[in-house]
Structures are given as structure tokens and as C-alpha cells.
Scaffold this motif. Structure first.
Motif, PDB file in Angstrom:
ATOM      1  N   GLY A  37      -7.495   0.316  -9.961  1.00 25.59           N
ATOM      2  CA  GLY A  37      -6.614   0.449  -8.813  1.00 25.59           C
ATOM      3  C   GLY A  37      -6.990  -0.466  -7.682  1.00 25.59           C
ATOM      4  O   GLY A  37      -6.274  -0.538  -6.704  1.00 25.59           O
ATOM      5  N   ASP A  38      -8.150  -1.108  -7.782  1.00 21.59           N
ATOM      6  CA  ASP A  38      -8.602  -2.102  -6.811  1.00 21.59           C
ATOM      7  C   ASP A  38      -9.474  -1.498  -5.742  1.00 21.59           C
ATOM      8  O   ASP A  38      -9.447  -0.309  -5.472  1.00 21.59           O
ATOM      9  CB  ASP A  38      -7.417  -2.801  -6.140  1.00 21.59           C
ATOM     10  CG  ASP A  38      -7.875  -4.014  -5.359  1.00 21.59           C
ATOM     11  OD1 ASP A  38      -9.009  -4.454  -5.544  1.00 21.59           O
ATOM     12  OD2 ASP A  38      -7.081  -4.529  -4.577  1.00 21.59           O
ATOM     13  N   VAL A  39     -10.299  -2.379  -5.163  1.00 24.35           N
ATOM     14  CA  VAL A  39     -11.165  -1.984  -4.067  1.00 24.35           C
ATOM     15  C   VAL A  39     -10.304  -1.581  -2.881  1.00 24.35           C
ATOM     16  O   VAL A  39      -9.446  -2.325  -2.436  1.00 24.35           O
ATOM     17  CB  VAL A  39     -12.080  -3.153  -3.671  1.00 24.35           C
ATOM     18  CG1 VAL A  39     -12.937  -2.760  -2.488  1.00 24.35           C
ATOM     19  CG2 VAL A  39     -12.942  -3.568  -4.846  1.00 24.35           C
ATOM     20  N   GLY A  40     -10.530  -0.389  -2.361  1.00 23.38           N
ATOM     21  CA  GLY A  40      -9.767   0.072  -1.208  1.00 23.38           C
ATOM     22  C   GLY A  40      -8.300   0.215  -1.515  1.00 23.38           C
ATOM     23  O   GLY A  40      -7.453  -0.088  -0.700  1.00 23.38           O
ATOM     24  N   SER A  41      -7.961   0.720  -2.727  1.00 27.68           N
ATOM     25  CA  SER A  41      -6.570   0.748  -3.134  1.00 27.68           C
ATOM     26  C   SER A  41      -5.795   1.933  -2.592  1.00 27.68           C
ATOM     27  O   SER A  41      -4.590   2.007  -2.766  1.00 27.68           O
ATOM     28  CB  SER A  41      -6.484   0.764  -4.666  1.00 27.68           C
ATOM     29  OG  SER A  41      -7.117   1.927  -5.179  1.00 27.68           O
ATOM     30  N   SER A  51       9.271   3.341   2.490  1.00 26.73           N
ATOM     31  CA  SER A  51       9.950   3.030   1.246  1.00 26.73           C
ATOM     32  C   SER A  51       9.392   1.731   0.690  1.00 26.73           C
ATOM     33  O   SER A  51       8.668   1.000   1.369  1.00 26.73           O
ATOM     34  CB  SER A  51      11.451   2.874   1.505  1.00 26.73           C
ATOM     35  OG  SER A  51      11.681   1.701   2.280  1.00 26.73           O
ATOM     36  N   LYS A  52       9.732   1.454  -0.579  1.00 31.33           N
ATOM     37  CA  LYS A  52       9.241   0.236  -1.210  1.00 31.33           C
ATOM     38  C   LYS A  52       9.686  -0.999  -0.428  1.00 31.33           C
ATOM     39  O   LYS A  52       8.912  -1.931  -0.198  1.00 31.33           O
ATOM     40  CB  LYS A  52       9.743   0.148  -2.645  1.00 31.33           C
ATOM     41  CG  LYS A  52       9.253  -1.089  -3.384  1.00 31.33           C
ATOM     42  CD  LYS A  52       9.734  -1.098  -4.826  1.00 31.33           C
ATOM     43  CE  LYS A  52       9.247  -2.345  -5.554  1.00 31.33           C
ATOM     44  NZ  LYS A  52       9.708  -2.372  -6.959  1.00 31.33           N
ATOM     45  N   ASP A  88       1.892 -10.089  -3.648  1.00 33.18           N
ATOM     46  CA  ASP A  88       1.364  -9.874  -4.990  1.00 33.18           C
ATOM     47  C   ASP A  88       1.054  -8.398  -5.158  1.00 33.18           C
ATOM     48  O   ASP A  88       0.008  -7.917  -4.743  1.00 33.18           O
ATOM     49  CB  ASP A  88       0.102 -10.722  -5.203  1.00 33.18           C
ATOM     50  CG  ASP A  88      -0.467 -10.601  -6.621  1.00 33.18           C
ATOM     51  OD1 ASP A  88       0.199  -9.977  -7.467  1.00 33.18           O
ATOM     52  OD2 ASP A  88      -1.568 -11.118  -6.868  1.00 33.18           O
ATOM     53  N   GLY A  89       1.995  -7.663  -5.761  1.00 34.11           N
ATOM     54  CA  GLY A  89       1.813  -6.223  -5.926  1.00 34.11           C
ATOM     55  C   GLY A  89       1.803  -5.527  -4.589  1.00 34.11           C
ATOM     56  O   GLY A  89       2.788  -5.536  -3.851  1.00 34.11           O
ATOM     57  N   THR A 131      -0.977  -6.425  14.036  1.00 39.59           N
ATOM     58  CA  THR A 131      -0.083  -5.394  13.503  1.00 39.59           C
ATOM     59  C   THR A 131      -0.562  -3.976  13.783  1.00 39.59           C
ATOM     60  O   THR A 131       0.223  -3.037  13.698  1.00 39.59           O
ATOM     61  CB  THR A 131       0.082  -5.563  11.989  1.00 39.59           C
ATOM     62  OG1 THR A 131      -1.187  -5.304  11.344  1.00 39.59           O
ATOM     63  CG2 THR A 131       0.563  -6.965  11.640  1.00 39.59           C
ATOM     64  N   GLY A 132      -1.857  -3.827  14.076  1.00 40.42           N
ATOM     65  CA  GLY A 132      -2.391  -2.490  14.272  1.00 40.42           C
ATOM     66  C   GLY A 132      -2.662  -1.765  12.976  1.00 40.42           C
ATOM     67  O   GLY A 132      -3.001  -0.577  12.981  1.00 40.42           O
ATOM     68  N   GLU A 133      -2.506  -2.449  11.853  1.00 42.15           N
ATOM     69  CA  GLU A 133      -2.723  -1.847  10.549  1.00 42.15           C
ATOM     70  C   GLU A 133      -3.815  -2.595   9.788  1.00 42.15           C
ATOM     71  O   GLU A 133      -3.932  -3.816   9.885  1.00 42.15           O
ATOM     72  CB  GLU A 133      -1.431  -1.879   9.711  1.00 42.15           C
ATOM     73  CG  GLU A 133      -0.257  -1.126  10.317  1.00 42.15           C
ATOM     74  CD  GLU A 133      -0.432   0.379  10.228  1.00 42.15           C
ATOM     75  OE1 GLU A 133      -1.341   0.821   9.493  1.00 42.15           O
ATOM     76  OE2 GLU A 133       0.332   1.108  10.889  1.00 42.15           O
ATOM     77  N   ARG A 134      -4.597  -1.860   9.010  1.00 46.66           N
ATOM     78  CA  ARG A 134      -5.635  -2.463   8.182  1.00 46.66           C
ATOM     79  C   ARG A 134      -4.983  -3.339   7.116  1.00 46.66           C
ATOM     80  O   ARG A 134      -4.032  -2.930   6.450  1.00 46.66           O
ATOM     81  CB  ARG A 134      -6.472  -1.372   7.517  1.00 46.66           C
ATOM     82  CG  ARG A 134      -7.534  -1.870   6.554  1.00 46.66           C
ATOM     83  CD  ARG A 134      -8.380  -0.686   6.077  1.00 46.66           C
ATOM     84  NE  ARG A 134      -9.299  -1.089   5.034  1.00 46.66           N
ATOM     85  CZ  ARG A 134      -9.030  -1.070   3.742  1.00 46.66           C
ATOM     86  NH1 ARG A 134      -7.823  -0.665   3.333  1.00 46.66           N
ATOM     87  NH2 ARG A 134      -9.915  -1.445   2.853  1.00 46.66           N
ATOM     88  N   SER A 135      -5.481  -4.551   6.964  1.00 45.13           N
ATOM     89  CA  SER A 135      -4.899  -5.498   6.010  1.00 45.13           C
ATOM     90  C   SER A 135      -5.790  -5.642   4.788  1.00 45.13           C
ATOM     91  O   SER A 135      -7.015  -5.656   4.888  1.00 45.13           O
ATOM     92  CB  SER A 135      -4.725  -6.872   6.670  1.00 45.13           C
ATOM     93  OG  SER A 135      -4.310  -7.827   5.710  1.00 45.13           O
ATOM     94  N   ARG A 136      -5.150  -5.779   3.622  1.00 44.13           N
ATOM     95  CA  ARG A 136      -5.859  -6.022   2.367  1.00 44.13           C
ATOM     96  C   ARG A 136      -5.382  -7.336   1.750  1.00 44.13           C
ATOM     97  O   ARG A 136      -5.444  -7.524   0.528  1.00 44.13           O
ATOM     98  CB  ARG A 136      -5.626  -4.873   1.390  1.00 44.13           C
ATOM     99  CG  ARG A 136      -6.160  -3.526   1.868  1.00 44.13           C
ATOM    100  CD  ARG A 136      -5.806  -2.393   0.907  1.00 44.13           C
ATOM    101  NE  ARG A 136      -6.234  -2.683  -0.443  1.00 44.13           N
ATOM    102  CZ  ARG A 136      -5.411  -2.931  -1.463  1.00 44.13           C
ATOM    103  NH1 ARG A 136      -4.099  -2.950  -1.255  1.00 44.13           N
ATOM    104  NH2 ARG A 136      -5.869  -3.174  -2.664  1.00 44.13           N
ATOM    105  N   LEU A 137      -4.901  -8.233   2.580  1.00 41.21           N
ATOM    106  CA  LEU A 137      -4.356  -9.479   2.055  1.00 41.21           C
ATOM    107  C   LEU A 137      -5.412 -10.250   1.277  1.00 41.21           C
ATOM    108  O   LEU A 137      -6.607 -10.153   1.538  1.00 41.21           O
ATOM    109  CB  LEU A 137      -3.773 -10.347   3.173  1.00 41.21           C
ATOM    110  CG  LEU A 137      -4.689 -11.041   4.192  1.00 41.21           C
ATOM    111  CD1 LEU A 137      -5.248 -12.349   3.663  1.00 41.21           C
ATOM    112  CD2 LEU A 137      -3.931 -11.290   5.486  1.00 41.21           C
TER     113      LEU A 137
END
Length: 210
Positions: A37-41, A51-52, A88-89, A131-137
Motif C-alpha cells: 500500500g506504500d509508505v504512508g499510504s 470524491s475520486k 500516478d495513482g 495547500t495546508g495538506e501533507r503531500s506525498r508527491l
């Protein structure tokens, strides 16, 4: 000098300047089947309630902010490179690629990708600040991660074949979290189980028989 592929400026890059106080923390690596599921998924609160289509829009926004930040960074350092942005996903995927003006300096990758990893974290900070949001880019430079991913898939496939033939578990060489994620995914797709063992910097993947 740089050019964003398919993106438009989305934020004041100065607003995206990272600070140590906003450093994102990476969730612990998941083990075994869950590791695929990935690191920090785990979903962020934003993703869980969206929504998607909204999540894709959020990821595109992350990519645009990251591209703006990297473009300014390249300009300040007087380095060549174009910036490609994709989704990407469940991640924004940003890549610094060679431009018509010249090649991306390979020193932005560094030995074993260490400079690239640091640049990725810096870019995540910039996105989080904006953005104020944690990024996983995921950031790539000059195709380094793509090439490394292909090599890791081959390593994983060889280990899978050996485990299936012998029925015995196989331990691989120490890898980074990104590298272990690629191996876990490949093992899962082959119908086997894998887990991570050891502690950094000797943490590695163990491929187990079915």
C-alpha cells in the motif's frame, strides 16, 4: 528557461516557501502484504472525505504548486530543465527532465539518489505550505527513479523465481523506503508475500514462499 508540461501557474511560489515547522512526517512502512500500500499510504482526512474527481483535482493542484516551486528553484540556480506534471495513482508525480536548452544536471540526483530525496522533501514542504495538506508527491530527476524502478523489478523477479523454486525465503540487499515499496508491489503481483526487516540504514525486504 524551464517549461511546465500541461500545467499553469497555480500559486505564489513565495507562499509555498517551506519552513522547518511544517515538515511532513513519513508514516512508518507497512509490513508484509500491507506494505504494497506504500509508505504512508493511509488516506489523509481530505482524501477520506473527497470524491475520486476531487482527489484527482487536489493531486493536480499539488503538481502545479510543485512545478511552480521547482521552476523558480531552477531559475535561481541557473539550471536547465523542463517540468512534467502527472498523477500516478494516489500521488502527484513531478519530473524534472532535459529541455531544449540543455540537460538536467545529474548532481540533482546525487549519489544513490540522496540529493533527489532531499529535493523531493523540500518540494513536499513547499506544497504543504501552499495547500495546508501533507503531500506525498513523487519527484523524479532525469529519469533516475524510473530507471531504478525498472532495475528493482528485475531484482524482485529474480528473487521471486528463486523462492518459488527453492521454497525458502530470500533476503535482499538494504534499500530505501521507495525501493522497498517497488519490491513489495512486484512480489504481491506475483502472488507471494514479502516483509521488511532490520533497521535503517540496513532495512531490507524478505521474500517469503506462498
Amino acid at each position: 528557461m524551464t517549461e511546465q508540461s500541461g500545467t499553469t501557474p497555480a500559486a505564489d511560489v513565495e507562499a509555498a516557501a517551506p519552513t522547518a515547522a511544517t515538515a511532513p512526517t513519513e508514516a512508518p512502512e507497512q509490513e508484509g502484504l500491507a506494505a504494497a500500500g506504500d509508505v504512508g499510504s493511509a488516506e489523509t482526512p481530505r482524501a477520506a472525505g473527497s470524491s475520486k474527481g476531487e482527489r484527482v483535482a487536489d493531486l493536480e493542484r499539488e503538481g502545479e504548486v510543485a512545478a511552480d516551486f521547482l521552476e523558480v528553484l531552477l531559475d535561481i540556480a541557473d539550471l536547465d530543465g523542463d517540468i512534467d506534471v502527472d498523477v500516478d495513482g494516489d500521488r502527484a508525480a513531478v519530473a524534472i527532465v532535459d529541455s531544449d536548452e540543455g540537460r538536467v544536471p545529474r548532481r540533482l540526483v546525487g549519489q544513490d539518489g540522496k540529493v533527489l530525496d532531499a529535493l523531493q522533501e523540500l518540494t513536499r514542504l513547499a506544497v504543504q505550505s501552499a495547500t495546508g495538506e501533507r503531500s506525498r508527491l513523487m519527484l523524479d530527476v532525469a529519469g533516475y527513479r524510473a530507471e531504478r524502478r525498472a532495475a528493482l523489478v528485475r531484482v524482485a523477479e529474480e528473487a521471486i523465481a528463486e523462492v518459488k523454486s527453492s521454497g525458502e525465503k530470500k533476503s535482499l540487499e538494504p534499500m530505501t523506503a521507495f525501493e522497498r515499496k517497488v519490491v513489495h508491489d512486484t512480489v504481491l503481483q506475483a502472488g507471494l508475500v514479502s516483509e521488511s526487516d532490520g533497521v535503517e540504514p540496513r532495512r531490507h525486504v524478505v521474500v517469503l514462499p506462498a
